[in-house]
Design an enzyme around this catalytic site. Sequence first.
Site, PDB file in Angstrom:
ATOM      1  N   THR A  34       0.836  -1.209   0.000  1.00 35.75           N
ATOM      2  CA  THR A  34       0.000   0.000   0.000  1.00 35.75           C
ATOM      3  C   THR A  34       0.867   1.253   0.000  1.00 35.75           C
ATOM      4  O   THR A  34       0.578   2.224  -0.710  1.00 35.75           O
ATOM      5  CB  THR A  34      -0.951   0.002   1.202  1.00 35.75           C
ATOM      6  OG1 THR A  34      -1.655  -1.247   1.255  1.00 35.75           O
ATOM      7  CG2 THR A  34      -1.979   1.121   1.093  1.00 35.75           C
ATOM      8  N   GLU A 108      10.999   1.573   9.952  1.00 31.28           N
ATOM      9  CA  GLU A 108       9.670   2.175   9.931  1.00 31.28           C
ATOM     10  C   GLU A 108       9.375   2.872  11.255  1.00 31.28           C
ATOM     11  O   GLU A 108       8.834   3.985  11.276  1.00 31.28           O
ATOM     12  CB  GLU A 108       8.611   1.109   9.661  1.00 31.28           C
ATOM     13  CG  GLU A 108       8.595   0.608   8.225  1.00 31.28           C
ATOM     14  CD  GLU A 108       7.649  -0.549   8.008  1.00 31.28           C
ATOM     15  OE1 GLU A 108       7.201  -0.739   6.866  1.00 31.28           O
ATOM     16  OE2 GLU A 108       7.350  -1.285   8.982  1.00 31.28           O
ATOM     17  N   LYS A 126      -7.404  -4.941   7.087  1.00 30.69           N
ATOM     18  CA  LYS A 126      -6.408  -4.734   8.139  1.00 30.69           C
ATOM     19  C   LYS A 126      -7.033  -4.311   9.468  1.00 30.69           C
ATOM     20  O   LYS A 126      -6.344  -4.273  10.496  1.00 30.69           O
ATOM     21  CB  LYS A 126      -5.393  -3.674   7.708  1.00 30.69           C
ATOM     22  CG  LYS A 126      -4.774  -3.921   6.346  1.00 30.69           C
ATOM     23  CD  LYS A 126      -4.005  -5.229   6.279  1.00 30.69           C
ATOM     24  CE  LYS A 126      -3.334  -5.379   4.918  1.00 30.69           C
ATOM     25  NZ  LYS A 126      -2.540  -6.609   4.812  1.00 30.69           N
TER      26      LYS A 126
END
Length: 235
Positions: A34, A108, A126
């Site tokens: 994504t 991240e 999700k």
Amino acid sequence: MRSSQTIELKRAPALAALEHVTPGMRLGLGTGSTAKLFVDALGEKVKAGLDVVCVPTSLATEQQARALGIPLTTLDDTPALDLTVDGADEIDPALRLVKGGGGALLREKIVAGASARMIVIADESKRVDVLGRFPLPIEVVRFGAAATALRIERAAEHFGMEGPVRMRMRQTGDGPLLTDGGNLVYDGQFGEIPDPDAFGEALNAIPGVVEHGLFLGMANLALIGTPGGVEEMTR
């Protein structure tokens, strides 16, 4: 669901996140399928004249951004970012996340922690009521990894979770997956995590654990792609 539909449910929140980007911003660029769509869309905006500078969260994202002509910097040169846009493997109603399915959890989390805001982009699959449906990635140094994995299992048992902790292997089958930092990734198949905050602290206290995939109190906004449009979740 057909793959084309899944892609559209990911692309819609990626494009919606782009509306939060303004000229002059310092951006963190996430990793994963994504986030990749967001970087693609950002590249089109940069090509059209948008002035931003970005810090990628993985070598894969760095290569993608460079190919698109997106200006890049580092956290050493630009230690404070305005916004990070990234995906997630799970999102609960309190905007607590599980991340690291792509193996980039340490970078991240560092990039998200350096950002004033974090926007999560994901499709509706999700969303969960309780974290733990997706295995929890845990980055571990190679020295003494088996002992560290045992400590992780014991910490999970303390919270009533008894699922296995397995070293992640390369998809090619020729050994363990190594992160961009050269570490191992163990996936904890714990099932529901009843107290993510306390369990995250317990993992942080284990020598050998570099980072875990519980992103707690970091996301400010989630943009969720659904068949009816993009829905917003706020903390």
